[in-house]
Design a protein around this motif. Structure first.
Motif, mmCIF file in Angstrom:
data_model
loop_
_atom_site.group_PDB
_atom_site.id
_atom_site.type_symbol
_atom_site.label_atom_id
_atom_site.label_comp_id
_atom_site.label_asym_id
_atom_site.label_seq_id
_atom_site.Cartn_x
_atom_site.Cartn_y
_atom_site.Cartn_z
ATOM 1 N N CYS A 120 65.278 12.095 8.270
ATOM 2 C CA CYS A 120 66.256 11.618 9.641
ATOM 3 C C CYS A 120 66.094 12.456 10.645
ATOM 4 O O CYS A 120 66.408 12.221 11.678
ATOM 5 N N GLU A 121 65.123 13.746 10.448
ATOM 6 C CA GLU A 121 64.884 14.507 11.894
ATOM 7 C C GLU A 121 63.503 13.825 12.522
ATOM 8 O O GLU A 121 62.662 14.460 12.738
ATOM 9 N N SER A 122 63.676 12.586 12.559
ATOM 10 C CA SER A 122 62.581 11.718 13.203
ATOM 11 C C SER A 122 63.065 11.076 14.468
ATOM 12 O O SER A 122 64.335 11.055 14.556
ATOM 13 N N TYR A 123 62.384 10.517 15.256
ATOM 14 C CA TYR A 123 62.772 9.795 16.593
ATOM 15 C C TYR A 123 61.940 8.648 16.657
ATOM 16 O O TYR A 123 60.555 8.921 16.671
ATOM 17 N N PHE A 124 62.486 7.466 16.899
ATOM 18 C CA PHE A 124 61.646 6.303 17.132
ATOM 19 C C PHE A 124 61.077 6.083 18.631
ATOM 20 O O PHE A 124 61.883 6.423 19.449
ATOM 21 N N LEU A 125 59.916 5.967 18.854
ATOM 22 C CA LEU A 125 59.262 5.895 20.424
ATOM 23 C C LEU A 125 58.836 4.511 20.567
ATOM 24 O O LEU A 125 59.068 3.992 21.794
ATOM 25 N N ASP A 126 58.329 3.851 19.686
ATOM 26 C CA ASP A 126 57.743 2.706 19.666
ATOM 27 C C ASP A 126 57.497 1.879 18.586
ATOM 28 O O ASP A 126 57.174 2.303 17.507
ATOM 29 N N LEU A 127 58.052 0.675 18.233
ATOM 30 C CA LEU A 127 57.908 -0.133 16.986
ATOM 31 C C LEU A 127 57.009 -1.322 17.238
ATOM 32 O O LEU A 127 56.751 -2.285 16.281
ATOM 33 N N SER A 128 56.513 -1.686 18.479
ATOM 34 C CA SER A 128 55.649 -2.547 18.949
ATOM 35 C C SER A 128 54.373 -2.554 17.752
ATOM 36 O O SER A 128 53.556 -1.782 17.643
ATOM 37 N N GLY A 129 54.105 -3.826 17.277
ATOM 38 C CA GLY A 129 52.906 -3.653 16.295
ATOM 39 C C GLY A 129 53.216 -3.154 14.870
ATOM 40 O O GLY A 129 52.280 -2.889 14.412
ATOM 41 N N ILE A 130 54.441 -2.785 14.465
ATOM 42 C CA ILE A 130 54.672 -2.310 13.394
ATOM 43 C C ILE A 130 53.964 -2.583 12.046
ATOM 44 O O ILE A 130 53.639 -1.782 11.250
ATOM 45 N N ARG A 131 54.119 -3.936 12.027
ATOM 46 C CA ARG A 131 53.474 -4.637 10.827
ATOM 47 C C ARG A 131 52.034 -4.503 10.812
ATOM 48 O O ARG A 131 51.295 -4.463 9.826
ATOM 49 N N ASN A 132 51.310 -4.531 11.828
ATOM 50 C CA ASN A 132 49.774 -4.484 12.043
ATOM 51 C C ASN A 132 49.353 -2.940 11.582
ATOM 52 O O ASN A 132 48.501 -2.760 11.038
ATOM 53 N N VAL A 133 50.444 -1.901 12.120
ATOM 54 C CA VAL A 133 50.154 -0.575 11.798
ATOM 55 C C VAL A 133 50.205 -0.339 10.286
ATOM 56 O O VAL A 133 49.232 0.310 9.551
ATOM 57 N N CYS A 134 51.167 -1.059 9.545
ATOM 58 C CA CYS A 134 51.385 -0.854 8.178
ATOM 59 C C CYS A 134 49.950 -1.705 7.489
ATOM 60 O O CYS A 134 49.562 -0.959 6.425
ATOM 61 N N ASP A 135 49.664 -2.629 7.931
ATOM 62 C CA ASP A 135 48.460 -3.400 7.438
ATOM 63 C C ASP A 135 47.105 -2.372 7.483
ATOM 64 O O ASP A 135 46.424 -2.388 6.230
ATOM 65 N N THR A 136 46.901 -1.857 8.572
ATOM 66 C CA THR A 136 46.004 -0.954 8.524
ATOM 67 C C THR A 136 45.847 0.159 7.806
ATOM 68 O O THR A 136 44.880 0.472 7.082
ATOM 69 N N ILE A 137 47.168 0.671 7.672
ATOM 70 C CA ILE A 137 47.538 1.893 6.584
ATOM 71 C C ILE A 137 47.085 1.619 5.323
ATOM 72 O O ILE A 137 46.241 2.061 4.319
ATOM 73 N N HIS A 138 47.436 0.538 4.960
ATOM 74 C CA HIS A 138 47.408 0.028 3.648
ATOM 75 C C HIS A 138 45.910 -0.456 3.327
ATOM 76 O O HIS A 138 45.442 -0.094 2.139
ATOM 77 N N ASN A 139 45.313 -1.090 4.276
ATOM 78 C CA ASN A 139 43.987 -1.867 3.821
ATOM 79 C C ASN A 139 42.752 -0.781 3.942
ATOM 80 O O ASN A 139 41.706 -0.649 3.322
ATOM 81 N N ARG A 140 43.099 0.506 4.947
ATOM 82 C CA ARG A 140 41.846 1.444 4.845
ATOM 83 C C ARG A 140 41.634 2.177 3.543
ATOM 84 O O ARG A 140 40.631 2.759 3.442
ATOM 85 N N LYS A 141 42.750 2.129 2.804
ATOM 86 C CA LYS A 141 42.556 2.908 1.511
ATOM 87 C C LYS A 141 42.101 4.291 1.541
ATOM 88 O O LYS A 141 41.525 4.744 0.954
ATOM 89 N N MET A 142 42.827 4.948 2.619
ATOM 90 C CA MET A 142 42.444 6.369 3.117
ATOM 91 C C MET A 142 43.836 6.987 3.117
ATOM 92 O O MET A 142 44.504 6.372 3.706
#
Length: 215
Positions: A120-142
């Motif tokens: 909770c000590e976080s702060y949101f700056l930008d959520l545009s393309g968040i689904r694509n960000v998740c896809d990238t993290i998941h698909n890169r397998k790293m």
């Protein structure tokens, strides 16, 4: 051409859920995080789940006058008490329990392709393309992390890694000792901890998360 989905077939949406474990001393940080989330959430692609310790804690936070959360149905508050038999202490791994409980609830709702537990000590700056960000993290397998040691740097992080190994040993029903895991690499804070729905479900089964006697 279009296809009508029969009522008996569940419709799985492709949304993203942020999961925020919190306790009463974090309320100030939580308010800032939620305000930032409300500001930058521009579509219905993501929701946010706050996981409180008790109903009393939840009530105490929601009584604060500066935000009316009933106006923001995409922010949801859930409590851990009924699941953990009141074993809500740091020693019982309550922080991990909150994260995994939030993930389990999101899986049950059948709406989220990805879950992201963050502090909770976080702060949101930008959520545009968040689904694509998740896809990238998941698909890169790293995964990206930093090297730590028992002495320097990061003695706290090293201990956390050791604690995670103990957690796996405690919850796993097989004979794996997890000795092959490199505890000198710390992953948290280096990248978004993205949990893909199917993998997360298998993980919760692996650690026998439904067995509350272990909590």
């Amino acid at each position: 051409m279009w296809v009508q989905v029969p009522p008996s077939v569940p419709f799985i949406m492709n949304k993203v859920a942020f999961i925020i474990p919190v306790w009463k001393n974090d309320f100030k940080h939580l308010q800032q995080l939620l305000k930032s989330f409300i500001t930058v959430r521009k579509d219905e692609m993501c929701d946010l789940f706050v996981v409180m310790t008790t109903e009393e804690e939840k009530k105490s936070f929601l009584e604060k006058p500066d935000l009316d959360f009933s106006a923001y149905p995409f922010i949801k508050f859930i409590c851990l008490t009924s699941f953990t038999n009141n074993n809500n202490t740091k020693e019982h791994g309550i922080i991990n329990a909150k994260k995994f409980y939030g993930i389990r609830e999101c899986i049950r709702l059948n709406e989220y392709a990805y879950m992201i537990p963050i502090d909770c000590e976080s702060y949101f700056l930008d959520l545009s393309g968040i689904r694509n960000v998740c896809d990238t993290i998941h698909n890169r397998k790293m995964f990206f992390g930093g090297r730590v040691s028992e002495d320097h740097p990061g003695p706290r992080e090293y201990k956390l890694n050791k604690s995670c190994i103990s957690f796996l040993k405690n919850y796993s029903n097989n004979e794996e000792d997890f000795s092959g895991i490199d505890t000198s690499i710390f992953f948290f804070w280096y990248d978004l901890p993205v949990y893909e729905r199917k993998i997360a479900s298998k993980f919760l089964d692996f650690i026998d998360f439904e067995n509350i006697s272990k909590l």
